[in-house]
Design a protein around this motif. Sequence first.
Motif, PDB file in Angstrom:
ATOM      1  N   PHE A 460      74.973  21.667  41.008  1.00 33.44           N
ATOM      2  CA  PHE A 460      76.216  22.309  41.413  1.00 33.44           C
ATOM      3  C   PHE A 460      76.193  23.765  40.937  1.00 33.44           C
ATOM      4  O   PHE A 460      75.964  24.036  39.762  1.00 33.44           O
ATOM      5  CB  PHE A 460      77.422  21.582  40.809  1.00 33.44           C
ATOM      6  CG  PHE A 460      77.494  20.126  41.184  1.00 33.44           C
ATOM      7  CD1 PHE A 460      78.130  19.723  42.340  1.00 33.44           C
ATOM      8  CD2 PHE A 460      76.879  19.167  40.388  1.00 33.44           C
ATOM      9  CE1 PHE A 460      78.184  18.391  42.701  1.00 33.44           C
ATOM     10  CE2 PHE A 460      76.928  17.828  40.735  1.00 33.44           C
ATOM     11  CZ  PHE A 460      77.572  17.440  41.893  1.00 33.44           C
ATOM     12  N   MET A 461      76.441  24.687  41.860  1.00 30.92           N
ATOM     13  CA  MET A 461      76.455  26.105  41.505  1.00 30.92           C
ATOM     14  C   MET A 461      77.538  26.807  42.308  1.00 30.92           C
ATOM     15  O   MET A 461      77.548  26.761  43.538  1.00 30.92           O
ATOM     16  CB  MET A 461      75.091  26.754  41.776  1.00 30.92           C
ATOM     17  CG  MET A 461      75.008  28.186  41.263  1.00 30.92           C
ATOM     18  SD  MET A 461      73.305  28.830  41.218  1.00 30.92           S
ATOM     19  CE  MET A 461      72.967  28.953  42.982  1.00 30.92           C
ATOM     20  N   PRO A 462      78.494  27.452  41.612  1.00 33.32           N
ATOM     21  CA  PRO A 462      79.576  28.148  42.331  1.00 33.32           C
ATOM     22  C   PRO A 462      79.044  29.342  43.108  1.00 33.32           C
ATOM     23  O   PRO A 462      77.946  29.840  42.841  1.00 33.32           O
ATOM     24  CB  PRO A 462      80.505  28.598  41.191  1.00 33.32           C
ATOM     25  CG  PRO A 462      79.634  28.662  39.990  1.00 33.32           C
ATOM     26  CD  PRO A 462      78.600  27.588  40.160  1.00 33.32           C
ATOM     27  N   ASP A 463      79.816  29.799  44.078  1.00 36.05           N
ATOM     28  CA  ASP A 463      79.387  30.937  44.886  1.00 36.05           C
ATOM     29  C   ASP A 463      79.990  32.245  44.377  1.00 36.05           C
ATOM     30  O   ASP A 463      80.093  33.225  45.094  1.00 36.05           O
ATOM     31  CB  ASP A 463      79.749  30.724  46.362  1.00 36.05           C
ATOM     32  CG  ASP A 463      81.243  30.523  46.553  1.00 36.05           C
ATOM     33  OD1 ASP A 463      81.976  30.488  45.540  1.00 36.05           O
ATOM     34  OD2 ASP A 463      81.679  30.393  47.710  1.00 36.05           O
ATOM     35  N   LYS A 464      80.435  32.234  43.107  1.00 35.85           N
ATOM     36  CA  LYS A 464      80.993  33.431  42.489  1.00 35.85           C
ATOM     37  C   LYS A 464      80.175  33.793  41.252  1.00 35.85           C
ATOM     38  O   LYS A 464      79.665  32.918  40.564  1.00 35.85           O
ATOM     39  CB  LYS A 464      82.459  33.211  42.084  1.00 35.85           C
ATOM     40  CG  LYS A 464      83.351  32.707  43.208  1.00 35.85           C
ATOM     41  CD  LYS A 464      83.489  33.717  44.317  1.00 35.85           C
ATOM     42  CE  LYS A 464      84.309  33.125  45.473  1.00 35.85           C
ATOM     43  NZ  LYS A 464      84.397  34.035  46.612  1.00 35.85           N
ATOM     44  N   LEU A 465      80.056  35.076  40.970  1.00 31.10           N
ATOM     45  CA  LEU A 465      79.297  35.575  39.833  1.00 31.10           C
ATOM     46  C   LEU A 465      80.241  36.119  38.769  1.00 31.10           C
ATOM     47  O   LEU A 465      81.334  36.592  39.079  1.00 31.10           O
ATOM     48  CB  LEU A 465      78.340  36.680  40.281  1.00 31.10           C
ATOM     49  CG  LEU A 465      77.309  36.274  41.343  1.00 31.10           C
ATOM     50  CD1 LEU A 465      76.689  37.519  41.971  1.00 31.10           C
ATOM     51  CD2 LEU A 465      76.233  35.392  40.733  1.00 31.10           C
ATOM     52  N   CYS A 466      79.801  36.057  37.508  1.00 30.42           N
ATOM     53  CA  CYS A 466      80.628  36.514  36.396  1.00 30.42           C
ATOM     54  C   CYS A 466      79.882  37.574  35.588  1.00 30.42           C
ATOM     55  O   CYS A 466      78.657  37.675  35.640  1.00 30.42           O
ATOM     56  CB  CYS A 466      80.995  35.350  35.488  1.00 30.42           C
ATOM     57  SG  CYS A 466      82.053  34.118  36.275  1.00 30.42           S
ATOM     58  N   THR A 467      80.631  38.318  34.800  1.00 31.31           N
ATOM     59  CA  THR A 467      80.030  39.370  33.981  1.00 31.31           C
ATOM     60  C   THR A 467      79.739  38.895  32.566  1.00 31.31           C
ATOM     61  O   THR A 467      79.088  39.603  31.805  1.00 31.31           O
ATOM     62  CB  THR A 467      80.956  40.595  33.920  1.00 31.31           C
ATOM     63  OG1 THR A 467      82.234  40.179  33.413  1.00 31.31           O
ATOM     64  CG2 THR A 467      81.121  41.224  35.285  1.00 31.31           C
ATOM     65  N   THR A 468      80.230  37.711  32.178  1.00 32.68           N
ATOM     66  CA  THR A 468      79.972  37.187  30.838  1.00 32.68           C
ATOM     67  C   THR A 468      79.364  35.802  30.929  1.00 32.68           C
ATOM     68  O   THR A 468      79.606  35.066  31.884  1.00 32.68           O
ATOM     69  CB  THR A 468      81.264  37.102  29.997  1.00 32.68           C
ATOM     70  OG1 THR A 468      82.140  36.124  30.578  1.00 32.68           O
ATOM     71  CG2 THR A 468      81.971  38.459  29.930  1.00 32.68           C
TER      72      THR A 468
END
Length: 512
Positions: A460-468
């Motif tokens: 499972f991997m979300p389609d949004k990226l994070c900075t932390t």
Amino acid sequence: MPSSTCKPARVAQAIADMHEENKGAANGCGKIRSGTQNEAALLALMEKTGYSLVQENGQRKFGGPPPGWEGPPPPRGCEVFVGKIPRDMYEDELVPVFERAGKIYEFRLMMEFSGENRGYAFVMYTTKEEAQLAIKFLNNYEIRPGKFIGVCVSLDNCRLFIGAIPKEKKKDEILNEMKKVTEGVVDVIVYPNATDKTKNRGFAFVEYESHRAAAMARRRLIPGTFQLWGHTIQVDWADPEKEVDEETMQRVKVLYVRNLMMSTTEETIKAEFNKFKPGVVERVKKLRDYAFVHFFHREDAVAAMSVMNGKCIDGASIEVTLAKPVNKESTWKQHFNGQISPGSENLLGFPNKEDGHQKSIGKQASLSVRLNGQHSPGPPEIERCTYQFFPGIKLTPISVYSLKSSHFSSAAMHLDYFCNKNNWAPPEYYLYSTTSQDGKILLVYKVFIPSIADSSQSYFMPDKLCTTVEGAKELAAQFTLLHLAPEQAYRTLLSLNATLWDSRANCTPYLA
């Protein structure tokens, strides 16, 4: 002016007057009374009100029913929970405060063997309106100088969560088996597997005729050695459904649609719901096998619900209900025998005026709900609570999995707990990165569930990226929970700091 309109104002004034009386009597409050003084005060209360007072099973019941009462007890929703009561305060002081909100059917004060109260009570009113008035005017009421009580709705839980059920079992098989091993079973709720509608999701909710029947069933099944069809099952209280007031529900114009095919698109859903009246759907948000359908007008949402419930979309028979907005007044967890734990008063979000902020472990959701184009603020954020560690305090080693889910304040911990509860290996996290156009490093985690490696989806991997790193892990855990157990996860995430999911994943803050 009708009395129903005047009552809230009268209650507010009466409680304000009583508050001033309490402040004026501050010098006398908090003094330890003798047993004889306690008895005299309680006898005077009984003589004045005509109510009976009986102590049994660790609680003292005032009324239940009150004098002259005819007919059945008040319906569900008429009882409130009261926490953070001073341990040396009793019915003679408490009843006059709570009867200002309405007629008390029964007041149950939990008692210690020492004669002190246990810090909490349950007050049942004769109507739901009176219970709501008590919550509105007495939550965070200064019962004594510097002592603030908390008041919220109390709901008897009649539903158990049963996990680790063989996925090939049908609803009728589960219902019949639960009736064989426990008494008072009314119904079972079984959700189809997201990828294979012929199978269940490995868990079910069992509804009982009463809280007592559910408690007895849990006691019989809880040891962990009980087996169904050769499988050791997991048993716990189901999270109580959130109560949303009728006035709020009358403004909802969003439908919750479940049991969709994984392959069904948002465009297909919008087209199907627009068939009965073109152009009525504003937008659709689909998450795995369920979706939220937003309408421009409430009357169209209600009409579509009756038309579309039970219809087939891409071969799946769908269930359609009105979505329930987050109720900002109902943020407390209920876990002890299906009710709020008496030992967790320090975990409850009762505002502490001395500190100037609310105290609780973890943070509450800061989501907001859009109703008729207006944003309704979510519950206030709650600060992480710490307590002084004094030398000599006895510490006991425990397993994190022996705790209740309410002790966790992150989605990653909830996912780990969910896997353990289903006898699965812990989730594995794999970190990936990329670089944004402005040179920032962006992160995303892929989550692998080893125990379902042979199923159609174990990564499972979300389609949004994070900075932390922390944000990426939380988002991945939230995403995984919403895919593995959406009915439970959506409620869980609303009790966490779900701002990240809401703002970056465009998740509409409605729950069903």
